[in-house]
Design an enzyme around this catalytic site. Structure first.
Site, mmCIF file in Angstrom:
data_model
loop_
_atom_site.group_PDB
_atom_site.id
_atom_site.type_symbol
_atom_site.label_atom_id
_atom_site.label_comp_id
_atom_site.label_asym_id
_atom_site.label_seq_id
_atom_site.Cartn_x
_atom_site.Cartn_y
_atom_site.Cartn_z
ATOM 1 N N GLU A 240 -25.591 41.827 -10.165
ATOM 2 C CA GLU A 240 -26.818 42.149 -10.776
ATOM 3 C C GLU A 240 -26.768 43.534 -11.502
ATOM 4 O O GLU A 240 -27.860 43.968 -12.157
ATOM 5 C CB GLU A 240 -27.877 42.216 -9.640
ATOM 6 C CG GLU A 240 -28.410 40.890 -9.155
ATOM 7 C CD GLU A 240 -29.043 40.089 -10.059
ATOM 8 O OE1 GLU A 240 -29.507 40.619 -11.180
ATOM 9 O OE2 GLU A 240 -29.283 38.654 -9.653
ATOM 10 N N GLU B 127 -11.198 33.372 5.888
ATOM 11 C CA GLU B 127 -11.294 34.983 6.085
ATOM 12 C C GLU B 127 -10.230 35.368 7.299
ATOM 13 O O GLU B 127 -10.217 36.398 7.627
ATOM 14 C CB GLU B 127 -12.749 34.760 6.802
ATOM 15 C CG GLU B 127 -12.916 34.123 8.086
ATOM 16 C CD GLU B 127 -14.292 34.200 8.672
ATOM 17 O OE1 GLU B 127 -14.575 34.436 10.002
ATOM 18 O OE2 GLU B 127 -15.372 33.742 7.736
#
Length: 308
Positions: A91, A122
């Protein structure tokens, strides 16, 4: 990937893994009751921000200074935490007209993990370290490791590698430090409490993380002069919605009509900040660009300097 119990870590003591007494009858609630319990619990995500305000402020200042020196901001995470980092980074270019490489999200599993779960990745600390090495992180960069439960090896591996390279390191987790410690420059803890759905950290933990990332990136851009008042004067005018916003910003801050605002905006290559400076000072776009550069893009300083 086949999982074994070798090296398995007990996580039941973590705040993010505990059962929430307020939702213990979740499966028996009406739809309205479910909405109500979520609404009550989500208030804790907002409250958590206040408890770590100084750490957030320190991250804003460190990030602004890094970007000012040509450095970068990296968000590193896996699963929901990593996706939120990627979202916040994505953004920044349209909102603040930053180069895409200035704020980056590093997600375990890469772009494919945005759409399809790659949670097993992960567990690989070396994967996080490798990602930092590939990004060629240096001592002018800031690396924010995001892990709701605080234990994600991928994030810890990334932070360790970033620290060895001299980068400013930030740890963001939703568990207290006495449950999971981290050797970093700035420690951000977001104590949201147990989730409505036990262990589902995409809920309150995800909400609090999103709030914190909003504050960090927006705060850093404010410090860099990409905001005038509360207007995004460095907005990237790339579609009709953003063109409309740019024109409204100019009209709201000046006495110009919409047509006049469009004329000066086009003359200034659709740069809102430059358009305002040119209108208020009477400078040419070229001279205005030079004046802004002299003041590191700070519009108020440029106006004050010209007036003085």
């Amino acid at each position: 990937m086949q999982l074994s119990q070798s090296g398995l870590q007990e996580r039941g003591h973590l705040l993010t893994e505990q059962a929430n007494p307020n939702s213990q009858d979740l499966d028996q609630m009406t739809a309205l009751g479910i909405v109500d319990v979520f609404n009550q619990e989500d208030a804790q995500a907002v409250a958590a921000i206040a408890t770590t305000r100084e750490s957030l402020a320190a991250t804003i200042e460190a990030t602004a200074e890094a970007l000012r020196q040509g450095g970068r901001l990296f968000y590193v995470g896996a699963g929901t935490s990593g996706r939120l980092g990627v979202l916040d980074a994505a953004e920044c270019p349209p909102t603040f007209c930053t180069e895409p490489e200035r704020v980056q999200g590093i997600l375990a599993g890469g772009a494919a993990a945005l759409l399809k779960s790659s949670e097993a990745l992960e567990d690989l600390a070396e994967g996080g370290a490798e990602a930092i090495a590939q990004a060629q992180v240096t001592d002018v960069d800031v690396v924010v490791g995001i892990t709701a439960g605080g234990t994600t090896p991928y994030v810890h591996g990334a932070l360790k590698e970033a620290r060895s390279r001299g980068a400013t390191t930030v740890f963001m987790a939703c568990v207290p430090a006495d449950q999971v410690s981290a050797e970093v420059d700035i420690d951000i803890r977001l104590p949201v409490g147990p989730e409505v759905l036990a262990g589902s950290t995409r809920l309150k933990a995800g909400t609090a993380t999103k709030l914190a990332l909003n504050i960090i990136s927006t705060g850093a851009m404010v410090r860099l002069g990409k905001v005038y008042g509360n207007r995004m004067v460095d907005v990237s005018v790339t579609n009709t919605k953003l063109l409309d916003r740019a024109l409204r910003i100019i009209c709201d801050l000046t006495d110009l009509s919409r047509d006049q605002a469009m004329e000066v905006l086009e003359r200034c290559d659709r740069n809102v900040k430059l358009s305002l400076l040119v209108h208020w000072t009477g400078l040419s776009p070229e001279a205005g660009t030079e004046l802004l550069a002299q003041h590191q893009g700070q519009l108020r300083q440029a106006i004050s300097s010209h007036a003085g």
